[in-house]
Write an enzyme that holds these catalytic residues in place. Structure first.
Site, PDB file in Angstrom:
ATOM      1  N   SER A 197       0.781  -1.095  -0.197  1.00 55.89           N
ATOM      2  CA  SER A 197       0.150  -0.062   0.058  1.00 55.89           C
ATOM      3  C   SER A 197       0.855   1.308   0.155  1.00 55.89           C
ATOM      4  O   SER A 197       1.799   1.135  -0.765  1.00 55.89           O
ATOM      5  CB  SER A 197      -0.899  -0.108   1.207  1.00 55.89           C
ATOM      6  OG  SER A 197      -1.775   1.207   1.139  1.00 55.89           O
ATOM      7  N   TYR A 210      -4.858   8.152  -5.820  1.00 55.93           N
ATOM      8  CA  TYR A 210      -3.786   7.294  -5.396  1.00 55.93           C
ATOM      9  C   TYR A 210      -4.101   6.839  -3.980  1.00 55.93           C
ATOM     10  O   TYR A 210      -4.040   5.889  -3.457  1.00 55.93           O
ATOM     11  CB  TYR A 210      -2.619   8.060  -5.589  1.00 55.93           C
ATOM     12  CG  TYR A 210      -1.093   7.164  -4.922  1.00 55.93           C
ATOM     13  CD1 TYR A 210      -0.788   6.484  -5.788  1.00 55.93           C
ATOM     14  CD2 TYR A 210      -0.676   7.269  -3.685  1.00 55.93           C
ATOM     15  CE1 TYR A 210       0.378   5.520  -5.387  1.00 55.93           C
ATOM     16  CE2 TYR A 210       0.262   6.853  -3.494  1.00 55.93           C
ATOM     17  CZ  TYR A 210       0.911   5.601  -4.219  1.00 55.93           C
ATOM     18  OH  TYR A 210       1.995   5.086  -3.822  1.00 55.93           O
ATOM     19  N   LYS A 227      -4.731   3.009  -2.475  1.00 58.96           N
ATOM     20  CA  LYS A 227      -4.086   2.581  -1.259  1.00 58.96           C
ATOM     21  C   LYS A 227      -5.049   2.330   0.031  1.00 58.96           C
ATOM     22  O   LYS A 227      -4.655   1.321   0.633  1.00 58.96           O
ATOM     23  CB  LYS A 227      -2.891   3.309  -1.164  1.00 58.96           C
ATOM     24  CG  LYS A 227      -2.064   3.576  -2.396  1.00 58.96           C
ATOM     25  CD  LYS A 227      -1.267   2.200  -2.574  1.00 58.96           C
ATOM     26  CE  LYS A 227      -0.127   2.296  -3.790  1.00 58.96           C
ATOM     27  NZ  LYS A 227       0.306   1.065  -4.084  1.00 58.96           N
TER      28      LYS A 227
END
Length: 267
Positions: free
Chosen positions: A140, A154, A158
Site C-alpha cells: 500500500s 492514489y 491505497k
C-alpha cells in the site's frame, strides 16, 4: 525452495525485494509491463546477488488486465512451481488536483494499484488455500493512511488495499495463508522521480518535509515483517501512529497540513 512472485519486479521496491530473496536462494518470478527492464533486472540478480539464471523467470503483463496477469502468473507457476510468496508491488501514481485530473488518469490508478493487486491475489490464492501454505504481501502506501492534496485517486486506491487486506486476512488465516500489508513512505525509485516532477506545490509543502527512504531499506523492513508474520508493516513513528491511532491523530495532522497549504498559497 521458496518461489516468490513479484509484480512490479523490474525496479524500485519490487526489485529491491527480489534482491533480498535472491540472496536467500529463492526462486524468483518477476512481472512488469516492459520486457527490457525485466531482462536487465534478471541479469542484475544473477551478477550482483548470486541468483541462478534457471531460478529466475520473467513475464510481461499489465496487472490491470485480469486475464493477462492470471496467464502470466500461471506461466510463472509452470516454470518454477507453486507460489509461496506473492508480492504485489506494481503501481502507478499521477498526482494532480482532482479538478485537473482526467477520468482516465483516475481510473488508471485505481485499476493498477487496487484492481491489479486483486487480480494477482486471485491468481495464486486458491492454490495457496488448497495447500494450506503461502504468504501474500500487498504494497500500500503511507498515502493509504491519510488523504494528501493532489492524490485523490492514489489515496483512494491505497486506502482500498488496506480494507481488502484486512478482510482477506480474516479469510486466509482459516486456510493457513498469511497476509501482510505495508505502508511505505516516499521511496527513492524511478517512479518517485517522475512523481516529484508532477507533484502539486501544495503536496510538496507537506510531503517534501520528510526525507524519502531508499528502496533497499523499505525492502528489508518488509521482508522482516513477513518473516515475523506481521499483518501491518509500518515505516517510522508517524506512519505507525496514523495506522494504529488514525482517528485520534488524523485531526492534528490534517490541521497541520491545512495550515501549511494555506501558507504556501499566501493566505
Amino acid at each position: 525452495m521458496t518461489h516468490v512472485i513479484i509484480t512490479g519486479g523490474s525496479s524500485g521496491i519490487g526489485l529491491a525485494l527480489a534482491s533480498l530473496y535472491a540472496v536467500r536462494g529463492a526462486r524468483l518470478s518477476l512481472i512488469a509491463r516492459s520486457r527490457d527492464p525485466l531482462e536487465l533486472a534478471a541479469r542484475k540478480l544473477v551478477a550482483k546477488y548470486g541468483a541462478r539464471a534457471e531460478d529466475i523467470h520473467i513475464e510481461t503483463a499489465d496487472v490491470a488486465r485480469e486475464e493477462a496477469i492470471d496467464s502470466a502468473i500461471g506461466r510463472c507457476v509452470e516454470a518454477l512451481g507453486p507460489c509461496d510468496v506473492l508480492v504485489t508491488s506494481a503501481g502507478v501514481v499521477e498526482p494532480a488536483p482532482f479538478e485537473d485530473m482526467s477520468s482516465a488518469a483516475f481510473r488508471r490508478q485505481m485499476e493498477t494499484n487496487f484492481s491489479g493487486t486483486v487480480h494477482a491475489v486471485r491468481a495464486v490464492y486458491p492454490d495457496m488455500a488448497r495447500r494450506r501454505t503461502g504468504h501474500i504481501v500487498m504494497i500500500s502506501s503511507g498515502s493509504g493512511l491519510i488523504g494528501i492534496y493532489g492524490y485523490t485517486s492514489y489515496c483512494a486506491s491505497k486506502f482500498a488495499l488496506r480494507g481488502f487486506a484486512e478482510a482477506l486476512r480474516s479469510e486466509a488465516r482459516c486456510h493457513g495463508v498469511g497476509v501482510s500489508v505495508s505502508f511505505p513512505p516516499d521511496t527513492e525509485t524511478p517512479q518517485f522521480e517522475r512523481e516529484i516532477a508532477e507533484r502539486p506545490r501544495e503536496a510538496s509543502v507537506v510531503m517534501g518535509a520528510v526525507r524519502p527512504w531508499s528502496a533497499e531499506a523499505v525492502a528489508r523492513k518488509i521482508v522482516k515483517g513477513v518473516e515475523g508474520k506481521r499483518f501491518e508493516i509500518y515505516f517510522g513513528l508517524t506512519l505507525f501512529l496514523l495506522g494504529r491511532f488514525g482517528p485520534a491523530v488524523r485531526p492534528l495532522v490534517d490541521w497541520w497540513f491545512d495550515r501549511a497549504i494555506a501558507r504556501s498559497r499566501g493566505r
